[in-house]
Design a protein around this motif. Sequence first.
Motif, mmCIF file in Angstrom:
data_model
loop_
_atom_site.group_PDB
_atom_site.id
_atom_site.type_symbol
_atom_site.label_atom_id
_atom_site.label_comp_id
_atom_site.label_asym_id
_atom_site.label_seq_id
_atom_site.Cartn_x
_atom_site.Cartn_y
_atom_site.Cartn_z
ATOM 1 N N THR A 288 71.899 -3.988 -49.615
ATOM 2 C CA THR A 288 71.629 -3.550 -50.973
ATOM 3 C C THR A 288 72.103 -2.120 -51.178
ATOM 4 O OG1 THR A 288 69.396 -2.785 -50.409
ATOM 5 C CG2 THR A 288 69.625 -5.074 -51.115
ATOM 6 N N ASN A 289 72.631 -1.858 -52.358
ATOM 7 C CA ASN A 289 73.160 -0.536 -52.684
ATOM 8 C C ASN A 289 72.807 -0.185 -54.126
ATOM 9 O OD1 ASN A 289 75.263 -0.060 -50.272
ATOM 10 N ND2 ASN A 289 75.436 -2.178 -50.969
ATOM 11 N N SER A 290 72.265 1.001 -54.307
ATOM 12 C CA SER A 290 71.934 1.499 -55.635
ATOM 13 C C SER A 290 72.462 2.919 -55.767
ATOM 14 C CB SER A 290 70.418 1.485 -55.854
ATOM 15 O OG SER A 290 70.080 2.101 -57.079
ATOM 16 N N VAL A 291 73.232 3.197 -56.827
ATOM 17 C CA VAL A 291 73.788 4.530 -57.040
ATOM 18 C C VAL A 291 73.625 4.913 -58.507
ATOM 19 C CG1 VAL A 291 76.111 3.618 -57.439
ATOM 20 C CG2 VAL A 291 75.818 6.011 -56.756
ATOM 21 N N VAL A 292 73.213 6.158 -58.738
ATOM 22 C CA VAL A 292 73.101 6.697 -60.088
ATOM 23 C C VAL A 292 73.750 8.075 -60.100
ATOM 24 C CG1 VAL A 292 71.591 7.225 -62.026
ATOM 25 C CG2 VAL A 292 70.874 5.536 -60.332
ATOM 26 N N SER A 293 74.627 8.307 -61.055
ATOM 27 C CA SER A 293 75.252 9.623 -61.232
ATOM 28 C C SER A 293 74.775 10.206 -62.559
ATOM 29 C CB SER A 293 76.775 9.516 -61.200
ATOM 30 O OG SER A 293 77.246 8.596 -62.160
ATOM 31 N N TYR A 294 74.496 11.511 -62.555
ATOM 32 C CA TYR A 294 73.998 12.211 -63.733
ATOM 33 C C TYR A 294 74.970 13.319 -64.106
ATOM 34 C CZ TYR A 294 69.573 10.025 -62.300
ATOM 35 O OH TYR A 294 68.596 9.129 -61.931
ATOM 36 N N TYR A 295 75.273 13.423 -65.407
ATOM 37 C CA TYR A 295 76.203 14.424 -65.904
ATOM 38 C C TYR A 295 75.504 15.239 -66.988
ATOM 39 C CZ TYR A 295 79.391 11.223 -63.591
ATOM 40 O OH TYR A 295 80.001 10.411 -62.659
ATOM 41 N N SER A 296 75.443 16.546 -66.774
ATOM 42 C CA SER A 296 74.701 17.425 -67.674
ATOM 43 C C SER A 296 75.361 17.495 -69.047
ATOM 44 C CB SER A 296 74.597 18.818 -67.067
ATOM 45 O OG SER A 296 73.915 19.683 -67.941
ATOM 46 N N VAL A 297 74.513 17.438 -70.081
ATOM 47 C CA VAL A 297 74.993 17.552 -71.458
ATOM 48 C C VAL A 297 74.686 18.923 -72.020
ATOM 49 C CG1 VAL A 297 74.744 16.645 -73.808
ATOM 50 C CG2 VAL A 297 74.726 15.076 -71.860
ATOM 51 N N THR A 298 73.546 19.500 -71.684
ATOM 52 C CA THR A 298 73.079 20.741 -72.306
ATOM 53 C C THR A 298 73.268 21.972 -71.442
ATOM 54 O OG1 THR A 298 70.858 20.322 -71.435
ATOM 55 C CG2 THR A 298 71.356 19.491 -73.645
ATOM 56 N N ASP A 299 73.629 21.808 -70.165
ATOM 57 C CA ASP A 299 73.738 22.949 -69.257
ATOM 58 C C ASP A 299 75.178 23.104 -68.807
ATOM 59 O OD1 ASP A 299 72.932 25.088 -67.801
ATOM 60 O OD2 ASP A 299 71.908 23.972 -66.229
ATOM 61 N N ARG A 300 75.389 23.937 -67.783
ATOM 62 C CA ARG A 300 76.715 24.147 -67.223
ATOM 63 C C ARG A 300 77.291 22.837 -66.705
ATOM 64 N NH1 ARG A 300 72.697 25.195 -63.914
ATOM 65 N NH2 ARG A 300 72.786 24.636 -61.697
ATOM 66 N N ALA A 301 78.602 22.818 -66.475
ATOM 67 C CA ALA A 301 79.253 21.624 -65.935
ATOM 68 C C ALA A 301 78.617 21.286 -64.586
ATOM 69 C CB ALA A 301 80.748 21.873 -65.785
ATOM 70 N N ARG A 302 78.035 20.114 -64.511
ATOM 71 C CA ARG A 302 77.264 19.752 -63.322
ATOM 72 C C ARG A 302 77.174 18.241 -63.214
ATOM 73 N NH1 ARG A 302 70.762 20.733 -62.676
ATOM 74 N NH2 ARG A 302 70.559 20.214 -60.454
ATOM 75 N N ALA A 303 77.288 17.753 -61.982
ATOM 76 C CA ALA A 303 77.129 16.319 -61.721
ATOM 77 C C ALA A 303 76.206 16.142 -60.522
ATOM 78 C CB ALA A 303 78.477 15.673 -61.451
ATOM 79 N N ARG A 304 75.321 15.149 -60.617
ATOM 80 C CA ARG A 304 74.442 14.799 -59.507
ATOM 81 C C ARG A 304 74.627 13.328 -59.166
ATOM 82 N NH1 ARG A 304 69.463 14.379 -59.988
ATOM 83 N NH2 ARG A 304 69.199 14.264 -62.261
ATOM 84 N N ILE A 305 74.479 12.999 -57.889
ATOM 85 C CA ILE A 305 74.588 11.609 -57.445
ATOM 86 C C ILE A 305 73.414 11.301 -56.521
ATOM 87 C CG2 ILE A 305 75.953 9.916 -56.155
ATOM 88 C CD1 ILE A 305 78.449 11.444 -56.939
ATOM 89 N N GLU A 306 72.744 10.176 -56.771
ATOM 90 C CA GLU A 306 71.672 9.679 -55.914
ATOM 91 C C GLU A 306 72.085 8.288 -55.417
ATOM 92 O OE1 GLU A 306 68.998 11.317 -55.004
ATOM 93 O OE2 GLU A 306 69.283 13.069 -56.319
ATOM 94 N N LEU A 307 72.214 8.152 -54.099
ATOM 95 C CA LEU A 307 72.656 6.890 -53.503
ATOM 96 C C LEU A 307 71.629 6.416 -52.486
ATOM 97 C CD1 LEU A 307 74.826 4.701 -52.776
ATOM 98 C CD2 LEU A 307 75.731 6.357 -51.112
ATOM 99 N N GLN A 308 71.299 5.119 -52.546
ATOM 100 C CA GLN A 308 70.430 4.494 -51.551
ATOM 101 C C GLN A 308 71.052 3.178 -51.113
ATOM 102 O OE1 GLN A 308 66.449 4.104 -53.173
ATOM 103 N NE2 GLN A 308 65.898 6.167 -52.529
ATOM 104 N N SER A 309 71.175 3.002 -49.797
ATOM 105 C CA SER A 309 71.710 1.761 -49.232
ATOM 106 C C SER A 309 70.784 1.283 -48.123
ATOM 107 C CB SER A 309 73.120 1.979 -48.663
ATOM 108 O OG SER A 309 74.039 2.319 -49.676
ATOM 109 N N ALA A 310 70.697 -0.035 -47.966
ATOM 110 C CA ALA A 310 69.845 -0.600 -46.919
ATOM 111 C C ALA A 310 70.454 -1.908 -46.426
ATOM 112 C CB ALA A 310 68.427 -0.844 -47.427
ATOM 113 N N TRP A 311 70.627 -2.011 -45.125
ATOM 114 C CA TRP A 311 71.038 -3.255 -44.471
ATOM 115 C C TRP A 311 69.828 -3.794 -43.726
ATOM 116 C CZ3 TRP A 311 70.942 -4.696 -39.329
ATOM 117 C CH2 TRP A 311 71.609 -5.891 -39.009
ATOM 118 N N ARG A 312 69.483 -5.071 -43.977
ATOM 119 C CA ARG A 312 68.297 -5.662 -43.360
ATOM 120 C C ARG A 312 68.663 -6.982 -42.708
ATOM 121 N NH1 ARG A 312 64.605 -4.635 -48.697
ATOM 122 N NH2 ARG A 312 64.317 -2.383 -48.406
ATOM 123 N N HIS A 313 68.080 -7.205 -41.540
ATOM 124 C CA HIS A 313 68.298 -8.457 -40.821
ATOM 125 C C HIS A 313 66.954 -8.963 -40.321
ATOM 126 C CE1 HIS A 313 69.531 -11.315 -37.734
ATOM 127 N NE2 HIS A 313 70.728 -11.325 -38.294
#
Length: 352
Positions: A288-313
């Motif tokens: 499973t993989n979940s990724v979210v990227s955030y791009y600032s609208v009101t502040d300085r040029a800025r990008a954030r990325i949050e990634l979570q991955s999990a392999w299960r057996h």
Amino acid sequence: MSGTIGRGTWGVGGLRALAVAGCLALSVPAVAAPKTDTVILINGDRLTCEIKKLQQARLTVSTDPLGTASVHWGEVAAVTSPRDFEVTVRTGDRFYGSLGRTAVAGELVVSSATGTVATLQLSDVTSLVPMYSRLWSRLDGNLDLGFTFAQANLETHWTFNAGTTYRSDRYIVTGTLSSQLTAREDADRTSRNTMSLSARRLFNSRWFATALGQVQQNEELDLDLRTVGGGGVGKVLSETNHRTIALYSGLVYTRERFVESPVANLAEIAVGGQVDFFTPNNDDFSFTNSVVSYYSVTDRARARIELQSAWRHEFLKDFYWSLNGIESFDSAPPDNEKKNDFSLSLAIGWKF
């Protein structure tokens, strides 16, 4: 009715206490239904049982001699039941009614009290949920605990991860908790905690509206507290018995406080995705993989990325090994703070 209706500053102790309380609540047993359903396997075996659900290519049933058990959907030749079910196929269409079979192998008949009939291929069916089923039968969850190897200075971590998902014919609600405690011989202990909650309202053609919420704390990045809330729209691009792929975008409000920095209030554009793979065969694993990227609208040029991955057996009924990866990236953190925090952890877990 039958027919298509759609295509469809928190401390470690506080967060863990909330997770434990939720797990205790989920432990309340549901009253079993009569064993009136039949599952026929491709090897000819016949099970008289109560069908609990089909999800991610695993059919969960309850039988008197075996208790609760699961079988891979690829091993099923036919299912019948006089009870009404919600049946979802890979196109996102949903059908409602009792379950029957035809003389043709691999077909499923969905019939309503009014006599409306839909004939489906078993290979196209991705979900079965009994109508009027109790809350507990619509919940799935997991807990795991492990030892982590991190990127920075060969640090050692203890990790705790938990998650639960509620599914109904219109909504999917998911909550997750990730907690890490880092110990170093040459520095103070540090912690990282993230709690997320998302809700989807399903519409036609696999479109959905989503609401997002997150609370995050990360001493490694000198982040005292970050809260995120907002919403958007998305679409499930693919949903089969092998994979789920979804994309969404929206607008969120973010309030954050770093060490020795003033509180910041931001508007951000959020763009996210979910990519899950799983197997319908006997070798039970998921990725499973979940990724979210955030791009600032009101502040300085800025990008954030949050990634979570999990392999299960899965190695024993309801128990699994997992390899978990987490990445937090900030292109413009305050005053020379670290830009990213990455970790890997090996854990043992239990799913319910």
